[in-house]
Scaffold this motif. Structure first.
Motif, PDB file in Angstrom:
ATOM      1  N   VAL A 163       0.833  -1.201   0.000  1.00  0.00           N
ATOM      2  CA  VAL A 163       0.000   0.000   0.000  1.00  0.00           C
ATOM      3  C   VAL A 163       0.872   1.257   0.000  1.00  0.00           C
ATOM      4  O   VAL A 163       1.729   1.418   0.853  1.00  0.00           O
ATOM      5  N   ALA A 192       0.803   4.738   0.958  1.00  0.00           N
ATOM      6  CA  ALA A 192      -0.053   5.620   1.753  1.00  0.00           C
ATOM      7  C   ALA A 192       0.214   7.076   1.417  1.00  0.00           C
ATOM      8  O   ALA A 192      -0.699   7.894   1.367  1.00  0.00           O
ATOM      9  N   PRO A 237     -10.590  11.889   0.587  1.00  0.00           N
ATOM     10  CA  PRO A 237     -11.433  10.727   0.914  1.00  0.00           C
ATOM     11  C   PRO A 237     -10.771   9.814   1.957  1.00  0.00           C
ATOM     12  O   PRO A 237      -9.573   9.935   2.213  1.00  0.00           O
ATOM     13  N   GLY A 275      -8.777   7.014   3.616  1.00  0.00           N
ATOM     14  CA  GLY A 275      -7.612   6.279   3.135  1.00  0.00           C
ATOM     15  C   GLY A 275      -6.695   7.101   2.254  1.00  0.00           C
ATOM     16  O   GLY A 275      -5.757   6.575   1.664  1.00  0.00           O
ATOM     17  N   ALA A 276      -6.934   8.420   2.164  1.00  0.00           N
ATOM     18  CA  ALA A 276      -6.108   9.269   1.306  1.00  0.00           C
ATOM     19  C   ALA A 276      -4.693   9.418   1.860  1.00  0.00           C
ATOM     20  O   ALA A 276      -3.750   9.718   1.122  1.00  0.00           O
ATOM     21  N   GLY A 277      -4.523   9.237   3.171  1.00  0.00           N
ATOM     22  CA  GLY A 277      -3.184   9.344   3.762  1.00  0.00           C
ATOM     23  C   GLY A 277      -3.028  10.512   4.716  1.00  0.00           C
ATOM     24  O   GLY A 277      -1.907  10.857   5.101  1.00  0.00           O
ATOM     25  N   LYS A 278      -4.131  11.101   5.147  1.00  0.00           N
ATOM     26  CA  LYS A 278      -4.066  12.288   6.012  1.00  0.00           C
ATOM     27  C   LYS A 278      -3.452  11.950   7.374  1.00  0.00           C
ATOM     28  O   LYS A 278      -2.535  12.619   7.854  1.00  0.00           O
ATOM     29  N   THR A 279      -3.988  10.898   7.997  1.00  0.00           N
ATOM     30  CA  THR A 279      -3.464  10.503   9.304  1.00  0.00           C
ATOM     31  C   THR A 279      -2.015  10.031   9.181  1.00  0.00           C
ATOM     32  O   THR A 279      -1.189  10.288  10.063  1.00  0.00           O
ATOM     33  N   THR A 280      -1.719   9.377   8.064  1.00  0.00           N
ATOM     34  CA  THR A 280      -0.347   8.931   7.838  1.00  0.00           C
ATOM     35  C   THR A 280       0.608  10.129   7.852  1.00  0.00           C
ATOM     36  O   THR A 280       1.692  10.063   8.439  1.00  0.00           O
ATOM     37  N   TYR A 326       5.770   7.310  12.022  1.00  0.00           N
ATOM     38  CA  TYR A 326       6.038   6.550  10.796  1.00  0.00           C
ATOM     39  C   TYR A 326       7.296   7.095  10.140  1.00  0.00           C
ATOM     40  O   TYR A 326       7.499   8.308  10.077  1.00  0.00           O
ATOM     41  N   GLN A 363      -7.073  10.901  15.840  1.00  0.00           N
ATOM     42  CA  GLN A 363      -8.365  10.550  15.243  1.00  0.00           C
ATOM     43  C   GLN A 363      -9.102   9.573  16.158  1.00  0.00           C
ATOM     44  O   GLN A 363     -10.273   9.741  16.447  1.00  0.00           O
ATOM     45  N   GLU A 374      -9.465  15.113  12.623  1.00  0.00           N
ATOM     46  CA  GLU A 374     -10.919  14.923  12.670  1.00  0.00           C
ATOM     47  C   GLU A 374     -11.522  15.260  14.037  1.00  0.00           C
ATOM     48  O   GLU A 374     -12.153  14.419  14.680  1.00  0.00           O
ATOM     49  N   HIS A 387     -13.479  15.860   7.829  1.00  0.00           N
ATOM     50  CA  HIS A 387     -14.395  15.483   6.756  1.00  0.00           C
ATOM     51  C   HIS A 387     -15.599  16.419   6.708  1.00  0.00           C
ATOM     52  O   HIS A 387     -16.321  16.458   5.722  1.00  0.00           O
TER      53      HIS A 387
END
Ligand SMILES: Nc1ncnc2c1ncn2[C@@H]1O[C@H](COP(=O)(O)OP(=O)(O)OP(=O)(O)O)[C@@H](O)[C@H]1O
Ligand SMILES: [Mg+2]
Lengths: 368, 253
Positions: free
Chosen positions: B16, B18, B37, B39-44, B53, B85, B176, B209
């Motif tokens: 994946v 990210a 959206p 899974g876009a990678g914001k939290t990553t 990370y 989050q 969020e 969101h």
């Protein structure tokens, strides 16, 4: 409202109770037989070691099934330094603390990468290794028989014994009461232990209530949150392991002083379990808990008849499991629950804790 | 010079991707929204900035300092605080102690000072007063002594915000913050964030969101999809961008 230390009256009450306990502890040995005084001294070394373990386990969430080894290390260093190297008990104690701290750091380091069950296994290994090592190093340790804390040169020669003893501060052929105190040996030992136990108790108490203490609990409950807030997680964990080991070694010093002899059978895995039971039974996430737990553990050993002593480990094991299941907070945890319940009862018709005060106007934006 | 500069950052988890060469910059004092959206990678990205990370490539610079050269626990000291989050509170501590944890990086006192206690006491008291002030501002004073568990979700989220504020950060990262809040609460939260920014001169990086809140309070919006940046500009510019419209309609978010 802000800063108003709402716990102030409760605090004062606690200090009063603490003072009362200290006073009782001070007068107690005056009216007790030496046997009973020695039992109380035993409670104190168990309490000190359990307090060290509670700092590690209860407050920081690390596991040690091997604290008996640190205790043993402290006891053996005390024996070897006083007997073979003619050092005073003070020097021996300081060296024991330092050595155990360093060993604790060494054992704590791999714990940074491994957690939970692996840490349990590593420390369990330490607990099993220690008595084996002592037997291997028989030349210095006395092997499986153990050794007494009496100068070799003085065996059978009382006058020489006294002479050798006098050269060491605090000690005359073992840990004897100095003449100026007018105390019996058992009483003197008891008072020295009492002072040490109180000092350790207060230091641990202060620490757990400080910035560092908050960091330790944060690591226990949520390591990521702690790290993001700036807590140096690795350093805190390793230092805590070292401190906890050093405190256990102080318990070992007390053990050697009390029993005047050390042997590997005293420092097996059974001791590690006993310490864990004392901490967990009393409440490992508290400072009063391990002290209460130590009392119960020593008392249990007293009341269990000698012929079934070998079952005491089984009993302790069962106690441990039951406490974990029924009252994970131990005795102190039960007390806290009752106290919270009583407080709720008193605040008439107060809501349940889950739904407490919240939900005023959620935010009061005080915009500029 | 921008306060935070993210340049060509890549993160992958097994197969994946990210984050895929993500880059953008935030100016001091602005409220910048990071949207996209699921899974876009914001939290990553938040986790890269927090050093939780390790990116495979790229750079992150905060106030001229290379964040990737720091250890995770050193990030707070540079002036960055965040919320999570999924809540990351310390249930074993009271609400006010949780907030005081937030001030860890800007306070001092090690094991020795802690054990000896005495020189620490006045500092502790000042710190507690500070924390109470923050709680007061967020309407949390009544729960200060309560353990940080078993409270309503919205309250727990505000406690996280209070903890982040206790750090007196330069950059506040909110992941969020409006999720799980009622419509009314979201409106209040928006006003709170703007008020905090104005009063403390904060810079805010907001992942959210809730489009009403994003468009209502941010001056700068970065839009992500599949780990890449697809738009960057004012709320008006971004909401007219065909790629953004496509991502939001096509992505089913
Ligand atoms: N620790 C992880 N291990 C494996 N995959 C991960 C990890 N963290 C994130 N991912 C993956 O990386 C991608 C980006 O996830 P991320 O949580 O950053 O998305 P997001 O934009 O915050 O989404 P959302 O709006 O749902 O919170 C997702 O495909 C996710 O499954
Ligand atoms: Mg996310």
């Amino acid at each position: 409202m802000s800063g108003a230390v709402s716990a102030a009256p409760g605090n004062r009450w606690r200090w009063a109770l603490f003072a009362l306990v200290v006073v009782v502890a001070l007068v107690l040995p005056q009216s007790l037989a030496p046997e009973a005084v020695n039992r109380l001294s035993e409670v104190m070394w168990v309490a000190v070691a359990a307090l060290g373990l509670a700092l590690l386990t209860g407050f920081n969430g690390q596991i040690s099934l091997g604290h008996g080894a640190f205790l043993g290390l402290g006891a053996y260093i005390t024996m070897i330094l006083t007997v073979d190297y003619n050092q005073s008990f003070v020097v021996a104690g300081l060296v024991a603390l330092l050595a155990a701290f360093l060993l604790g750091v060494a054992v704590g380091l791999p714990a940074l990468r491994i957690t939970g069950v692996y840490q349990a296994l590593v420390t369990l290994g330490l607990a099993t290794l220690f008595p084996q090592l002592v037997i291997r190093l028989g030349d210095i340790t006395g092997g499986s028989v153990g050794r007494q804390l009496l100068p070799r040169e003085g065996y059978g020669d009382t006058a020489l014994l006294e002479e050798v003893g006098r050269r060491r501060f605090l000690s005359q052929a073992g840990f004897r009461a100095p003449a100026w105190t007018g105390l019996a040996d058992d009483q003197w030992r008891y008072y020295v232990f009492l002072v040490l136990a109180i000092v350790v108790f207060l230091l641990v108490r202060n620490l757990t209530r400080s910035r560092v203490g908050r960091g330790l609990v944060a690591i226990r409950d949520n390591e990521t949150a702690a790290e993001v807030a700036g807590v140096s997680v690795d350093r805190y964990k390793v230092v805590t392991f070292g401190l906890s080991a050093a405190i256990a070694a102080l318990g070992g010093w007390m053990f050697a002083v009390l029993n005047n002899q050390v042997s590997p059978t005293s420092f097996t895995i059974a001791l590690s379990i006993t310490l864990l039971v004392a901490a967990v039974l009393g409440g490992a996430a508290s400072i009063v808990g391990p002290v209460l737990g130590a009392m119960v553990v020593v008392l249990l050993r007293e009341v269990v008849p000698a012929e079934s002593q070998r079952y005491s480990q089984v009993i302790f094991g069962i106690v441990l499991i039951v406490v974990m299941l029924v009252a994970p907070g131990g005795i102190v945890g039960i007390y806290r629950k009752v106290e919270a319940w009583a407080r709720r009862r008193r605040s008439t018709g107060g809501p349940a804790p889950g739904t407490t005060p919240d939900q005023p106007k959620p935010t009061q934006p005080q915009e500029a | 010079m921008a306060l935070l500069e993210v340049d060509d950052v890549g993160v992958r988890f097994g197969g994946v991707v990210a984050l895929d060469g993500l880059g953008f910059a935030i100016e001091e004092g602005e409220i910048c929204a990071l949207i996209g959206p699921n899974g876009a990678g914001k939290t990553t990205l938040f986790n890269v900035i927090s050093r939780l990370y390790e990116p495979s490539h790229g750079s992150v610079t905060f106030a001229g300092e290379d964040l990737l050269a720091l250890a995770p626990h050193e990030i707070a000291g540079t002036g960055i605080a965040r919320t999570f989050q999924n809540l990351a509170l310390v249930p074993g501590l009271s609400v006010v102690d949780n907030v005081m944890i937030g001030a860890h990086a800007r306070t001092s006192g090690g094991f020795l000072a802690g054990a000896l206690g005495i020189p620490v006491r006045t500092r502790e008291r000042a710190l507690r007063a500070d924390a109470m002030e923050v709680l007061d501002r967020l309407g949390l004073a009544p729960v200060a002594a309560h353990p940080a568990v078993g409270l309503p979700y919205g309250t727990l989220k505000r406690i996280e915000l209070a903890r982040a504020l206790a750090a007196r950060p330069r950059l506040l990262m909110l992941d969020e913050p409006a999720s799980g809040l009622t419509h009314e609460e979201v409106g209040e939260l928006g006003a709170t964030v703007v008020g905090l920014r104005d009063d403390f001169g904060l810079t805010v990086l907001l992942v959210e969101h809730h489009m009403g809140m994003v468009m209502g309070i941010s001056e700068h919006v970065v839009v992500m999809e599949f780990g890449q940046k697809i738009a960057d500009g004012t709320p008006e510019e971004v909401s007219r961008d065909p790629k953004v419209i496509q991502a939001y309609l096509g992505g089913g978010a």
